[in-house]
Design a protein around this motif. Structure first.
Motif: not given
Length: 319
Positions: A142-165
């Motif tokens: 199960t998820l241990t960390h939730i990522v939201k729109e525009g968040e930088v991925i911790s440990g992969a600091d160059d990558w930003i998450a975008y929600e695309t349903p």
């Protein structure tokens, strides 16, 4: 691609599904991040191990995992990884990974009620609610960390998450703005259009209009300076914008074809589905109904057609 390229490694993993191989990606940064894990099969496990070794890595070297969405061909392999590894994704993955009884009840009730509205004969209901693909999905994560729109991925600091349903309510993409690289999941694929899959409402009330969401997510990509897409299936996409326009235009043309089928008389989703997919509909009831309902949602949104519900709860669409 079997070696590192701009701190990205790709691993091709076989699946038991018609879509074919799925791509997992390894991101090298402050942490070693695996993006998607393939299905839960012995062949997939061997491919994941082999792919990691080509990158001079072992399973134990993975520090964290991101999932682009909850579908079994992307999440089943999570069960092959050490239990302690953090799992990152959109919060809407949760109900599909855990499969609690409340969600299963909602799932069955939703598809049964929707089946009636679509004019689906009762003997097809089990095919729509059948979750046989889930045997290839994760059963222990199960998820241990939730990522939201525009968040930088911790440990992969160059990558930003975008929600695309659209293809899934849980779908995200990862974008590295410095060089215009996108890890796109199943949002944009080189050979096929992703299915706008019907899902039970997240709020328990309003059914998501998957095709409208998918189109909006694709248009978002047109606003981003994307140079290269690493897709969830197939080869890299080096010129994404023309392909995005092609996907949007093809979907519009498909919807216009559905509209033309309503010229003579009103019809249900089920009746049009049989016409659109006469050869595969019996084998893929859920997917073909999703695709058909998606076109009705699109046409209703454009004001091209309207719907009428009978006293029995069946919905007919009229031009």
């Amino acid at each position: 691609m079997t070696l590192w390229e701009n701190n990205i490694g790709r691993i091709e993993i076989p699946t038991p599904f018609a879509v074919g191989d799925v791509n997992s990606f390894v991101l090298k940064g402050d942490a070693i991040t695996l993006v998607d894990a393939g299905p839960k099969t012995d062949e997939a496990r061997e491919a994941l191990i082999h792919g990691l070794r080509q990158l001079n890595l072992e399973m134990s070297d993975i520090d964290q995992v991101i999932i682009t969405h909850h579908h079994p061909d992307h999440t089943g392999g999570l069960d092959f990884l050490p239990h302690h590894i953090p799992l990152i994704g959109h919060e809407h993955n949760k109900r599909w990974l855990v499969m609690e009884e409340d969600f299963l009840r909602l799932y069955n009730m939703f598809y049964s009620e929707l089946g009636k509205k679509m004019g689906l004969p009762e003997h097809y209901f089990k095919k729509v609610t059948n979750m046989e693909d889930e045997e290839y999905g994760s059963k222990h994560k199960t998820l241990t960390h939730i990522v939201k729109e525009g968040e930088v991925i911790s440990g992969a600091d160059d990558w930003i998450a975008y929600e695309t349903p659209g293809h899934a309510q849980s779908h995200i993409v990862l974008f590295r703005e410095q060089d215009g690289v996108l890890i796109g999941g199943d949002l944009l694929l080189p050979r096929v259009s992703p299915n706008p899959i019907i899902e039970p409402p997240v709020d328990g009330k309003t059914r998501p209009k998957s095709q409208l969401q998918l189109n909006q997510s694709l248009r978002r990509l047109l606003e981003m300076p994307i140079r290269l897409v690493h897709p969830g299936h197939g080869d890299n996409i080096t010129d994404p914008n023309p392909l995005i326009h092609k996907r949007l235009q093809s979907q519009h043309e498909r919807a216009m074809r559905v509209k033309s089928m309503l010229e003579d008389q009103p019809a249900t989703v089920f009746e049009i589905c049989k016409q659109l997919f006469p050869k595969v509909f019996e084998k893929q009831v859920g997917l073909t109904l999703s695709e058909t309902l998606a076109q009705f949602d699109y046409l209703v949104d454009l004001g091209q057609i309207s719907s009428e519900e009978t006293s029995q709860g069946t919905v007919f669409y009229v031009k």
